[in-house]
Design an enzyme around this catalytic site. Structure first.
Site, mmCIF file in Angstrom:
data_model
loop_
_atom_site.group_PDB
_atom_site.id
_atom_site.type_symbol
_atom_site.label_atom_id
_atom_site.label_comp_id
_atom_site.label_asym_id
_atom_site.label_seq_id
_atom_site.Cartn_x
_atom_site.Cartn_y
_atom_site.Cartn_z
ATOM 1 N N HIS A 1 0.856 -1.193 0.000
ATOM 2 C CA HIS A 1 0.000 0.000 0.000
ATOM 3 C C HIS A 1 0.883 1.231 0.000
ATOM 4 O O HIS A 1 1.949 1.251 0.590
ATOM 5 C CB HIS A 1 -0.894 0.009 1.252
ATOM 6 N N ASP B 1 -7.891 -5.317 -0.298
ATOM 7 C CA ASP B 1 -8.350 -6.185 -1.389
ATOM 8 C C ASP B 1 -8.084 -7.660 -1.159
ATOM 9 O O ASP B 1 -8.704 -8.506 -1.806
ATOM 10 C CB ASP B 1 -7.686 -5.739 -2.705
HETATM 11 C C1 SDX Z 1 -6.162 0.043 -2.976
HETATM 12 O O1 SDX Z 1 -4.346 4.467 -1.880
HETATM 13 C C2 SDX Z 1 -5.383 3.884 -1.344
HETATM 14 O O2 SDX Z 1 -5.863 4.313 -0.296
HETATM 15 C C3 SDX Z 1 -5.940 2.718 -2.143
HETATM 16 C C4 SDX Z 1 -6.960 1.843 -1.422
HETATM 17 C C5 SDX Z 1 -8.287 2.588 -1.212
HETATM 18 O O3 SDX Z 1 -9.024 2.224 -0.289
HETATM 19 O O4 SDX Z 1 -8.614 3.454 -2.071
HETATM 20 O O5 SDX Z 1 -6.434 1.417 -0.170
HETATM 21 C C6 SDX Z 1 -7.338 0.602 -2.262
HETATM 22 O O6 SDX Z 1 -5.912 0.403 -4.107
HETATM 23 C C7 SDX Z 1 -5.273 -0.922 -2.263
HETATM 24 C C8 SDX Z 1 -4.028 -1.369 -3.109
HETATM 25 C C9 SDX Z 1 -4.477 -2.428 -4.109
HETATM 26 N N1 SDX Z 1 -3.388 -2.771 -5.055
HETATM 27 C C10 SDX Z 1 -2.756 -3.965 -4.978
HETATM 28 O O7 SDX Z 1 -2.969 -4.826 -4.133
HETATM 29 C C11 SDX Z 1 -1.743 -4.198 -6.106
HETATM 30 C C12 SDX Z 1 -0.420 -4.738 -5.528
HETATM 31 N N2 SDX Z 1 0.212 -3.706 -4.757
HETATM 32 C C13 SDX Z 1 1.298 -2.954 -5.353
HETATM 33 O O8 SDX Z 1 1.186 -2.761 -6.725
HETATM 34 C C14 SDX Z 1 1.700 -1.734 -4.529
HETATM 35 O O9 SDX Z 1 1.818 -2.165 -3.223
HETATM 36 C C15 SDX Z 1 0.878 -0.464 -4.588
HETATM 37 C C16 SDX Z 1 0.652 -0.007 -5.996
HETATM 38 C C17 SDX Z 1 -0.441 -0.664 -3.906
HETATM 39 C C18 SDX Z 1 1.635 0.623 -3.859
HETATM 40 O O10 SDX Z 1 2.850 0.708 -4.469
HETATM 41 P P1 SDX Z 1 3.862 1.979 -4.303
HETATM 42 O O11 SDX Z 1 3.515 2.753 -3.086
HETATM 43 O O12 SDX Z 1 3.910 2.712 -5.606
HETATM 44 O O13 SDX Z 1 5.248 1.262 -4.015
HETATM 45 P P2 SDX Z 1 6.133 0.487 -5.087
HETATM 46 O O14 SDX Z 1 5.264 -0.193 -6.136
HETATM 47 O O15 SDX Z 1 7.186 1.421 -5.555
HETATM 48 O O16 SDX Z 1 6.750 -0.682 -4.179
HETATM 49 C C19 SDX Z 1 7.771 -0.383 -3.214
HETATM 50 C C20 SDX Z 1 8.553 -1.682 -3.055
HETATM 51 C C21 SDX Z 1 9.030 -2.247 -4.393
HETATM 52 O O17 SDX Z 1 10.201 -3.041 -4.135
HETATM 53 P P3 SDX Z 1 11.634 -2.435 -4.523
HETATM 54 O O18 SDX Z 1 11.613 -2.161 -6.018
HETATM 55 O O19 SDX Z 1 11.792 -1.174 -3.690
HETATM 56 O O20 SDX Z 1 12.592 -3.542 -4.131
HETATM 57 O O21 SDX Z 1 7.700 -2.698 -2.517
HETATM 58 C C22 SDX Z 1 7.541 -3.750 -3.467
HETATM 59 C C23 SDX Z 1 7.936 -3.182 -4.808
HETATM 60 O O22 SDX Z 1 8.365 -4.208 -5.677
HETATM 61 N N3 SDX Z 1 6.102 -4.108 -3.486
HETATM 62 C C24 SDX Z 1 5.645 -5.331 -3.710
HETATM 63 C C25 SDX Z 1 4.246 -5.218 -3.635
HETATM 64 N N4 SDX Z 1 3.907 -3.954 -3.369
HETATM 65 C C26 SDX Z 1 5.058 -3.271 -3.287
HETATM 66 N N5 SDX Z 1 6.271 -6.488 -3.978
HETATM 67 C C27 SDX Z 1 5.491 -7.565 -4.179
HETATM 68 N N6 SDX Z 1 4.124 -7.562 -4.127
HETATM 69 C C28 SDX Z 1 3.475 -6.403 -3.857
HETATM 70 N N7 SDX Z 1 2.148 -6.382 -3.828
#
Ligand code: SDX
Length: 382
Positions: free
Chosen positions: A265, A319
């Site tokens: 998140h 989710d």
């Molecule tokens: C919702 O914002 C809100 O409030 C949204 C929400 C709402 O109520 O409206 O809460 C609802 O959208 C929840 C989120 C749903 N999305 C997912 O479940 C999709 C999977 N999650 C990721 O794509 C990610 O966690 C995000 C998009 C939600 C947030 O990503 P960020 O803040 O842009 O961070 P990032 O993608 O740059 O990740 C930071 C690090 C990375 O590793 P490094 O490159 O630094 O080594 O964390 C890792 C990422 O690879 N990472 C994950 C991960 N999420 C982050 N690695 C594996 N699996 C994941 N799900």
């Protein structure tokens, strides 16, 4: 870098930018706390209803009984879709994505609302009531249409959650199912300036209209990095198939550096408090409906993720367990995100009304990284 950009800073994804002030949702990402107007989400999930929570988000306080009765009556009076919208839905291809169908129909609602372009607070609250009341009917009507079934008229004797299940299934839901959905609506109603809410603010801040703003928000919510993740979780569980296959499947995802749907998140670096509630809920519903395999698979995935990435602040988000919950409620997989939209309609509209009360056009800068002083080359010389 040009002077006008120099004093500004580039913040990719606006991850470190505060873009609005709001009194609707408070999120403590470090301690995993969510409050709607200061009331902890757990208290609201246990004691409130979606309609009461909607009043809270729109008015900044809980309603008294007369006010709640008035809002319930106003919502139920708006359950029915204009016949033109029903006719439009019947033209949609049966294999259309439900979120595309929802976005199209919500935009089309503007064509049937003489107040569509009136932007005063009173008119916008009336439109917000229409949008919250009609979004469930759009989702249900499209699903009935694509399934070759008659569209079921809403029943104004029921609350929003019960009425949605009635219109979707053509039969009255059990108390348990209706209450479960009502709690899901509460948990998904608002969450600060998430991507879809921020989209709605950018649109309304141009002094466009609430319907255009909601259509944009639905488009943003659809993405798998945002509201589309609940559908992505279910697809992941289906793809893995059974609990014996989980460890190898997850290792493969790690090797491929895949993002695991339902985890991580932008704000929460702790357990999403909504996931805490939904996990308990999912277990109970899964037990009641013979879906314990889904719950057990989800728990195993959570264990593996906990070992692998909890140290990086990656935990289940809203989710992850909503997938098992919605599946156990009998919702089709591609109706999970529309379910999210039905709930978030109250948050989106509330934030837009809040934005208009102290509006400023939202227009961030960009840092130009292209060339300068380039010649125009005639076609004959290219
Ligand atoms: C919702 O914002 C809100 O409030 C949204 C929400 C709402 O109520 O409206 O809460 C609802 O959208 C929840 C989120 C749903 N999305 C997912 O479940 C999709 C999977 N999650 C990721 O794509 C990610 O966690 C995000 C998009 C939600 C947030 O990503 P960020 O803040 O842009 O961070 P990032 O993608 O740059 O990740 C930071 C690090 C990375 O590793 P490094 O490159 O630094 O080594 O964390 C890792 C990422 O690879 N990472 C994950 C991960 N999420 C982050 N690695 C594996 N699996 C994941 N799900």
């Amino acid at each position: 870098m040009s002077a006008d950009v120099a004093e500004k800073h580039f913040d990719k994804g606006l991850a470190n930018t505060i873009a609005a002030e709001s009194s609707m949702s408070y999120i403590d990402g470090v301690n995993g706390i969510l409050e709607y107007v200061g009331i902890d989400i757990d208290q609201l999930a246990r004691n409130s209803t979606f309609e009461e929570t909607t009043f809270l988000l729109w008015n900044g306080r809980l309603p008294n009984q007369a006010e709640l009765d008035e809002l319930n009556a106003a919502l139920r009076a708006e359950y029915t879709l204009p016949s033109g919208i029903i006719d439009l839905i019947k033209t949609f291809p049966a294999d259309a994505a439900p979120m595309h169908a929802l976005q199209t129909a919500v935009a089309a609602l503007a064509l049937h609302d003489p107040e569509a372009d009136v932007n005063d607070p009173e008119a916008n609250i009336r439109k917000a009531i229409r949008l919250v009341a009609k979004t469930p009917a759009v989702v249900a009507a499209f699903d009935r249409h694509r399934s070759g079934k008659d569209i079921v008229d809403p029943d104004p004797s029921m609350d929003i959650a019960s009425n949605f299940l009635w219109m979707l299934n053509g039969e009255k839901p059990t108390e348990t199912m209706a209450r479960a959905l009502d709690v899901c609506l509460i948990l998904h109603a608002d969450h600060g300036t998430n991507a879809s809410t921020f989209t709605s603010l950018v649109i309304i801040a141009t002094l466009s209209d609430l319907y255009s703003s909601m259509a944009g928000a639905i488009g943003a919510l659809r993405g798998p990095l945002h509201g589309g993740a609940n559908e992505g979780v279910m697809r992941m569980l289906e793809e893995i198939g059974d609990i014996e296959s989980i460890d190898a499947a997850m290792q493969k995802k790690f090797d491929n550096k895949e993002k695991i749907m339902g985890f991580g998140h932008r704000v929460y670096k702790a357990y999403d408090p909504r996931a805490t509630y939904l996990k308990t809920f999912a277990r109970g519903l899964a037990e009641d409906t013979g879906n314990m395999n889904l719950y057990e698979m989800s728990s195993r995935i959570e264990e593996i993720m906990n070992e692998a990435v909890a140290a990086k602040g990656i935990f289940p988000n809203v989710d992850f367990y909503s997938a098992t919950t919605y599946w156990s409620l009998g919702l089709k997989l591609d109706l999970f995100t529309p379910m999210f939209a039905i709930a978030r309609m109250s948050g989106w509209t509330g934030h837009c009304i809040e934005q208009l009360a102290d509006n400023k056009l939202i227009r961030p800068g960009s840092s130009y990284i292209g060339p300068h002083e380039m010649p125009y080359v005639p076609m004959s010389e290219r």
